[in-house]
Design an enzyme around this catalytic site. Structure first.
Site, PDB file in Angstrom:
ATOM      1  N   VAL A   3       0.843  -1.188   0.000  1.00 40.09           N
ATOM      2  CA  VAL A   3       0.000   0.000   0.000  1.00 40.09           C
ATOM      3  C   VAL A   3       0.880   1.241   0.000  1.00 40.09           C
ATOM      4  O   VAL A   3       1.825   1.351   0.783  1.00 40.09           O
ATOM      5  CB  VAL A   3      -0.936   0.019   1.227  1.00 40.09           C
ATOM      6  CG1 VAL A   3      -1.842   1.251   1.189  1.00 40.09           C
ATOM      7  CG2 VAL A   3      -1.778  -1.245   1.276  1.00 40.09           C
ATOM      8  N   LYS A  23      -3.370   0.428  -3.265  1.00 41.53           N
ATOM      9  CA  LYS A  23      -2.896  -0.940  -3.054  1.00 41.53           C
ATOM     10  C   LYS A  23      -2.408  -1.501  -4.382  1.00 41.53           C
ATOM     11  O   LYS A  23      -3.146  -1.530  -5.369  1.00 41.53           O
ATOM     12  CB  LYS A  23      -4.005  -1.827  -2.486  1.00 41.53           C
ATOM     13  CG  LYS A  23      -3.548  -3.273  -2.278  1.00 41.53           C
ATOM     14  CD  LYS A  23      -4.654  -4.144  -1.727  1.00 41.53           C
ATOM     15  CE  LYS A  23      -4.826  -3.920  -0.253  1.00 41.53           C
ATOM     16  NZ  LYS A  23      -5.749  -4.913   0.344  1.00 41.53           N
ATOM     17  N   ASP A  54     -12.260 -11.181   6.896  1.00 36.90           N
ATOM     18  CA  ASP A  54     -10.984 -10.876   7.550  1.00 36.90           C
ATOM     19  C   ASP A  54     -11.132  -9.655   8.452  1.00 36.90           C
ATOM     20  O   ASP A  54     -10.365  -8.703   8.370  1.00 36.90           O
ATOM     21  CB  ASP A  54      -9.890 -10.640   6.507  1.00 36.90           C
ATOM     22  CG  ASP A  54      -8.487 -10.763   7.100  1.00 36.90           C
ATOM     23  OD1 ASP A  54      -8.358 -11.296   8.225  1.00 36.90           O
ATOM     24  OD2 ASP A  54      -7.519 -10.330   6.457  1.00 36.90           O
TER      25      ASP A  54
END
Length: 977
Positions: free
Chosen positions: A684, A698, A804
């Site tokens: 990033v 990203k 996540d």
């Protein structure tokens, strides 16, 4: 007998009687000591059960103690449901020679269970279930007379002592589920327990196939083996278990069809084989006429639903969603029972909705979305006062929506979207006090909105787009203060946009495009603190663009094709926004070349200022060129390779918001000095644009294998990536990070996000960037992040599962407001598009829900578990994995191990949080514990989590300020903040 002999005999008998009495007394004394040892070991328990356990009292009078018929020995100890905490001294207890029953279920007992338990060899009843023990269960092979064994849901791990069962042939109940045992095939020792009538082995790491020998356990009335690793087919021998009352096989990897002979289980009342890979039809079900609950959702079942289900007199729960079922629902379904729930969504069912499922007034949820149902919505559901969810979207329903549907008093969701329905929203909606969401898009609804809509005060989402509504929007709509999303686009609304909308302080998304609204744009819209998206295009709006619209951080602004006039506000008068104002010939701009220049009286920047800016720009450019050249000399080879790799690629830009940059601005930022983070899916970078805006980029470099595939197949292999990214790009919520665009090539993928200056929650809690976060700030982060996840799960057209959730994926803006980041992308970028499945377990160690260990078919409840871990981080200040928890232990285990008493619970709270907030932190910790329940079904939804967190708002501080009164005496003034 002579008097002398009689006297001698009397003295001898009296002597033995005294000896016996003395012996009994000594036994009672020992048993008293053993029980008092137990009381001492559990002294910290918050209970009154031990009040009667005194040395001056008979042990047979102790609460929870039962003695044998002679009253001389303890036969039973039953201390279930007594709020006990601490470790059990089995070395003392198992010296009670006559002990047959030992029950400690449903407490908070902890520590390990020692080998001394095996000394309780006369036990016929042992219940240690529903506690928080640790370690393995020891050998208990001496208990060969055991009839009942409960050790379920108690934190045990390691290998279960299966060999101990070999001689327990009298066992009637074996309940060992919901423990972290080592994975093992179906234990053969269980197949020898021919007297079993209750077998609970759910969620305890059983693998392999269900053996044919299960058919020998003919006394079984309950068989539960859900949430394991079971593979293969359901054995046909299961049909021998004709006494079965409950059969639970859900969340495994079962294949094949429902076995022939299943029809023999005519006593079956609860059958759940959902979330497997079963196929074939439901013909065997037609004979199970005592069923109360049938759950076979998320399989590959096909064929028709047996019409006999309509004649089942006890069926109250039917869940068959996400299969391939066809045909009609039985017309009499639910009419003969207290039916309360149906979900047959995402099938290919047709025909009409059965009219009598709420005949007995008990139905709570009607979910039939995404099928091919036709006909009208039966009027009978207007009177179904118990309904909480009414979802019939994505079908082919027609006719007028019954007026009473809008006024269901307990409804939380009314979803009739994408049908061919007519009619309007009636004044009955005033009765819908709990209604939170209306989805009615893509129908032929018409008429005016009734002012009574303001009485549905719980509404937070309204989508009436693509209908034929007309007339003015009632001003009373501003009374819906919980409203977050309002979609009225593609209708025939007219009149002015209600100024009262400024009262809806939670609004994040407004779409009123393609109507006939007139008048001026209310300036008050610009004052909405969380407004993220505003689309008023294709109306008859006139007047000037309010300068207040420059205030919100809008990710989407579209005022095109109206009758607006005057100057575009300077803050919006940039080329990036030119598409937002197209089709308004009366607009002008001094800066944007696409519009006519405003009149000279609206003076632009002075020539002096322009000269100064120009000089500064040139000077800055020279400095930047010098610095760039210096860096170039320092890392020449590395920079050459990277620059050549990026600049020579052919890039495809897909924008999801109005962009104020071009691809070169982004490509130029991909250099070492701009690197701000690294992750499993890429690096990033921070991109600083010329206009001062900062972005996060990203950079995901495609693997060689994927690159080779794309060279052979063109760009087709990237289509799945593009589709999923576009889905994520449609997400607009104040607590979800904004994705501006994707920039893709054969070599790389670039994802351009908003830049969050305060980094991640992980940084602020755990790293060198650690920032002192007071409890109110932590609480605000918890609520904001929860609302972001709630939107992903409940606010999108199709639920988005993050997979996540963790503190490093919760980013913080300049005001420390949270944004959920990286949702779904880790899975997307690692997907093998050839097979359409991921080869990497999504998630991060310490946050992964337990069910990930035995199935990849996770759902929203896996996100809830991970969010519970984040809440624990916020309360404790600890990381999810730390050495102090013990080997292979995590924060969830550690927190649960401290739930002994109030003092140990309070010790969990981060020491930097003041004592006056600790009661508030415990409220949040309780929510975290609920979120991290081992069984997904026991975890709350994110919508419920948000409600619970809002109820846990910290109390306001009262500050005591010492002042002096007129006499010079000290007094305390309380000031409420």
């Amino acid at each position: 007998m002579s008097p002398e002999m009689a006297n001698t005999t009397y003295r001898r008998n009296h002597f033995f009687l005294l000896l016996l009495i003395g012996f009994i007394s000594s036994v009672s004394s020992d048993e008293l000591e053993f029980l008092l040892n137990l009381k001492t070991a559990l002294a910290e328990s918050d209970t009154k059960v031990f009040d009667s356990w005194r040395s001056d009292n008979s042990v047979c009078n102790f609460t929870g103690i039962t003695c044998d018929d002679s009253g001389s020995s303890v036969k039973e100890i039953d201390l279930s449901h007594q709020n006990l905490a601490g470790s059990i001294p089995f070395d003392s207890i198992c010296q009670l020679q006559s002990l047959e029953k030992l029950a400690f279920g449903f407490n908070y007992l902890n520590g390990s269970v020692t080998e001394d338990l095996n000394k309780c060899s006369k036990l016929t009843y042992l219940d240690l279930g529903n506690n928080i023990f640790s370690g393995p269960i020891p050998d208990i092979s001496s208990m060969n007379g055991l009839l009942y064994l409960y050790v379920n849901n108690s934190g045990f791990s390691g290998t279960f002592p299966w060999s101990s069962l070999e001689n327990m042939t009298k066992l009637v109940v074996l309940s060992i589920g919901d423990n972290l045992f080592d994975q093992t095939p179906f234990p053969k020792q269980v197949l020898k327990l021919l007297n079993l009538n209750w077998l609970y082995m759910a969620n305890c790491s059983i693998g392999g196939e269900i053996p044919a020998g299960i058919g020998d356990l003919k006394e079984l009335i309950n068989f539960e083996i859900s949430s394991n690793y079971i593979t293969g087919e359901i054995p046909k021998e299961i049909s021998k278990l004709v006494k079965l009352w409950m059969l639970q096989l859900w969340a495994n990897n079962l294949t094949g069809t429902l076995p022939v002979g299943l029809r023999n289980l005519t006593n079956l009342q609860f059958f759940d084989a959902s979330t497997n890979y079963l196929e074939g039809d439901l013909s065997e079900i037609r004979y199970l006429n005592k069923l109360k609950s049938l759950q076979l959702f998320e399989n590959e079942l096909s064929g028709e639903i047996p019409p006999e289900l309509g004649e089942f007199k006890q069926l109250v729960n039917l869940s068959l969603y996400r299969n391939q079922l066809t045909g009609k629902l039985p017309p009499q379904l639910g009419s003969l029972s207290d039916f309360n729930f149906i979900d047959v969504s995402e099938n290919f069912l047709s025909g009409q909705i059965p009219p009598n499922m709420c005949k007995n007034g008990k139905m709570t949820e009607l979910l039939i979305l995404q099928n091919n149902f036709t006909g009208e919505i039966p009027a009978s559901y207007s009177d179904c006062k118990t309904l909480t969810r009414f979802r019939v979207s994505n079908n082919m329903l027609s006719g007028v929506v019954p007026s009473g549907i809008w006024g269901l008093p307990n409804a939380e969701i009314i979803d009739i979207a994408t049908n061919d329905l007519e009619g309007g929203i009636t004044s009955d909606i005033a009765n819908a006090k709990t209604l939170a969401q209306i989805f009615a898009t893509h129908n032929r609804l018409s008429g005016e909105l009734p002012p009574e809509i303001s009485k549905a005060t719980s509404l937070n989402m309204i989508d009436l787009s693509h209908n034929q509504f007309s007339g003015k929007v009632p001003a009373t709509i501003g009374e819906l203060t919980q409203l977050t999303s309002l979609h009225f686009d593609n209708n025939k609304f007219s009149g002015e946009i209600p100024k009262s909308l400024h009262s809806c302080a939670s609004l994040t998304d407004i779409n009123m495009a393609y109507n006939s609204f007139s008048g001026q744009i209310p300036a008050a819209l610009g004052w909405l603190p969380t407004l993220n998206s505003l689309n008023l295009s294709c109306n008859q709006l006139s007047g000037q663009i309010p300068s207040s619209l420059s205030s919100p951080r809008l990710s989407l602004l579209d005022l095109s094709h109206n009758k607006l006039a005057g100057a575009i506000p300077e803050s919006l008068s940039i080329e990036a926004y030119n598409g937002s104002f197209a089709g308004n010939p009366g607009l002008c701009s001094q800066k944007v070349s696409y519009f006519r220049r405003c009149s000279s009286d609206s003076r632009g920047t002075s020539s002096v200022l322009r000269t100064a800016i120009t000089c500064f720009s040139i000077a800055s450019a020279i400095v930047l060129v010098f610095l760039a050249y210096f860096c170039y000399l320092k890392n020449k080879n590395q920079k050459d390779d990277q620059s050549r790799s990026l600049k020579e690629d052919s890039w495809n830009v897909k924008s999801f918001h109005v962009l104020g940059f071009v691809e070169d601005d982004i490509l130029d930022s991909i250099k070492e000095q701009n690197l701000i983070g690294k992750g499993g899916s890429g690096q990033v970078y921070r991109a600083s644009l010329k206009n001062g805006v900062e972005l996060a980029v990203k950079h995901i470099r495609n693997s060689d294998s994927v690159h080779r595939k794309r060279k052979h197949s063109g760009k087709q292999d990237s289509s799945e990536f593009d589709t999923e990214v576009e889905t994520l790009s449609s997400i607009r919520h104040v607590n979800v990070v904004k994705l501006y665009c994707s920039i893709t090539s054969e070599e790389s993928n670039l994802l351009v996000y908003e830049y969050l200056p305060n980094g991640s929650l992980w940084d602020r809690l755990h790293t060198s960037k650690k920032l002192g976060l007071d409890w109110e700030t932590r609480y605000g982060i918890a609520v904001g992040a929860a609302k972001g996840l709630e939107y992903l799960h409940h606010g999108c057209e199709k639920p988005v599962i993050h997979r996540d959730v963790k503190s490093s994926n919760i980013l913080l803006d300049e005001h420390l407001k949270p944004r959920i980041a990286d949702f779904g992308l880790a899975k997307i970028v690692q997907t093998d598009s050839t097979h359409g499945s991921t080869h990497v377990i999504a998630g991060t160690h310490g946050y992964i829900a337990p069910e990930y260990g035995y199935t990849y078919k996770v759902n929203e409840k896996s996100d809830v578990y991970s969010f519970g871990v984040v809440l624990m981080e916020l309360v404790t200040g600890k990381k999810p994995m730390e050495s102090e928890y013990g080997e292979n232990k995590d924060i969830v285990y550690w927190v649960c191990s401290k739930l002994k008493n109030k003092e140990t619970v309070l010790s969990l709270v981060d020491s930097s949080i003041p004592d006056l907030y600790k009661e508030d932190t415990i409220k949040v910790l309780k929510i975290a514990i609920l979120c991290t329940s081992r069984l997904p079904a026991l975890r709350p939804t994110m919508r419920t989590v948000v409600k619970m967190l809002e109820e846990a708002e910290p109390c306001k501080l009262v500050s005591i300020i010492i002042t002096k009164d007129d006499d010079g005496k000290k007094k305390n003034d309380k000031i409420l903040f």
